[in-house]
Design a protein around this motif. Structure first.
Motif, PDB file in Angstrom:
ATOM      1  N   VAL A 198      10.671   5.257 -22.526  1.00 53.59           N
ATOM      2  CA  VAL A 198      10.989   3.947 -23.103  1.00 53.59           C
ATOM      3  C   VAL A 198       9.761   3.362 -23.801  1.00 53.59           C
ATOM      4  O   VAL A 198       9.854   2.845 -24.913  1.00 53.59           O
ATOM      5  CB  VAL A 198      11.521   2.979 -22.011  1.00 53.59           C
ATOM      6  N   ILE A 199       8.596   3.473 -23.168  1.00 58.26           N
ATOM      7  CA  ILE A 199       7.347   2.974 -23.760  1.00 58.26           C
ATOM      8  C   ILE A 199       7.083   3.666 -25.094  1.00 58.26           C
ATOM      9  O   ILE A 199       6.725   3.023 -26.082  1.00 58.26           O
ATOM     10  CB  ILE A 199       6.162   3.161 -22.784  1.00 58.26           C
ATOM     11  N   ALA A 200       7.285   4.963 -25.144  1.00 59.46           N
ATOM     12  CA  ALA A 200       7.086   5.721 -26.387  1.00 59.46           C
ATOM     13  C   ALA A 200       8.048   5.233 -27.473  1.00 59.46           C
ATOM     14  O   ALA A 200       7.648   5.056 -28.635  1.00 59.46           O
ATOM     15  CB  ALA A 200       7.278   7.215 -26.129  1.00 59.46           C
ATOM     16  N   GLU A 201       9.302   4.989 -27.103  1.00 61.68           N
ATOM     17  CA  GLU A 201      10.293   4.492 -28.065  1.00 61.68           C
ATOM     18  C   GLU A 201       9.909   3.122 -28.606  1.00 61.68           C
ATOM     19  O   GLU A 201      10.231   2.779 -29.737  1.00 61.68           O
ATOM     20  CB  GLU A 201      11.687   4.414 -27.424  1.00 61.68           C
ATOM     21  N   LEU A 202       9.204   2.333 -27.786  1.00 60.66           N
ATOM     22  CA  LEU A 202       8.795   0.993 -28.195  1.00 60.66           C
ATOM     23  C   LEU A 202       7.408   0.989 -28.831  1.00 60.66           C
ATOM     24  O   LEU A 202       6.802  -0.074 -28.983  1.00 60.66           O
ATOM     25  CB  LEU A 202       8.811   0.043 -26.982  1.00 60.66           C
ATOM     26  N   GLY A 203       6.904   2.148 -29.180  1.00 57.24           N
ATOM     27  CA  GLY A 203       5.622   2.229 -29.866  1.00 57.24           C
ATOM     28  C   GLY A 203       4.438   1.886 -28.982  1.00 57.24           C
ATOM     29  O   GLY A 203       3.443   1.326 -29.445  1.00 57.24           O
ATOM     30  N   GLY A 204       4.533   2.194 -27.694  1.00 56.34           N
ATOM     31  CA  GLY A 204       3.413   1.959 -26.787  1.00 56.34           C
ATOM     32  C   GLY A 204       3.401   0.579 -26.148  1.00 56.34           C
ATOM     33  O   GLY A 204       2.434   0.216 -25.474  1.00 56.34           O
ATOM     34  N   GLU A 205       4.456  -0.201 -26.355  1.00 54.77           N
ATOM     35  CA  GLU A 205       4.539  -1.545 -25.745  1.00 54.77           C
ATOM     36  C   GLU A 205       4.479  -1.432 -24.228  1.00 54.77           C
ATOM     37  O   GLU A 205       5.115  -0.570 -23.644  1.00 54.77           O
ATOM     38  CB  GLU A 205       5.862  -2.203 -26.154  1.00 54.77           C
TER      39      GLU A 205
END
Length: 124
Positions: free
Chosen positions: A22-29
């Protein structure tokens, strides 16, 4: 509520694999995953994690929570620039007043996310 199931652990996944996707999908958010509770005291305490909370007192009329924290946990509960307490107040919908063990208010956050207090560190 299913017994013997850790909801936070289930969302994070083994070795963090689910949440890292999920973090990767959110660009590191960055993401905080907390356990929801219909008990306001537990919910506010969970929302301030990873800080260890000594006590939470709830005033349902004013929708305010007074949270007592040990001195060594204050900066963790408040967060840099008040970020942790700000997010906890917005998430829970409660005004949060962070107090030291001595009962001194060190930071406050409204449910709209406005933060004030002497222990708020600037983001600079």
């Amino acid at each position: 509520n299913i017994e013997n199931i850790d909801p936070v652990g289930s969302a994070v996944g083994q070795k963090g694999i689910r949440v890292s996707t999920v973090i990767a999908e959110l660009g590191g958010e960055k993401i905080d995953i907390i356990e929801w509770s219909d008990d306001p005291e537990a919910f506010v305490a969970n929302a301030l994690s990873p800080a260890k909370i000594l006590d939470v007192e709830i005033n349902k009329k004013t929708k305010a929570a007074t949270v007592m924290v040990d001195e060594d946990q204050l900066s963790l509960a408040i967060g840099r620039g008040g970020q942790n307490v700000r997010l906890a107040a917005r998430l829970t919908g409660w005004k949060i007043d962070i107090q030291s063990r001595e009962g001194e208010t060190v930071a406050e956050a409204t449910e709209e996310g406005e933060v004030s207090g002497e222990k708020i560190e600037n983001k600079d």
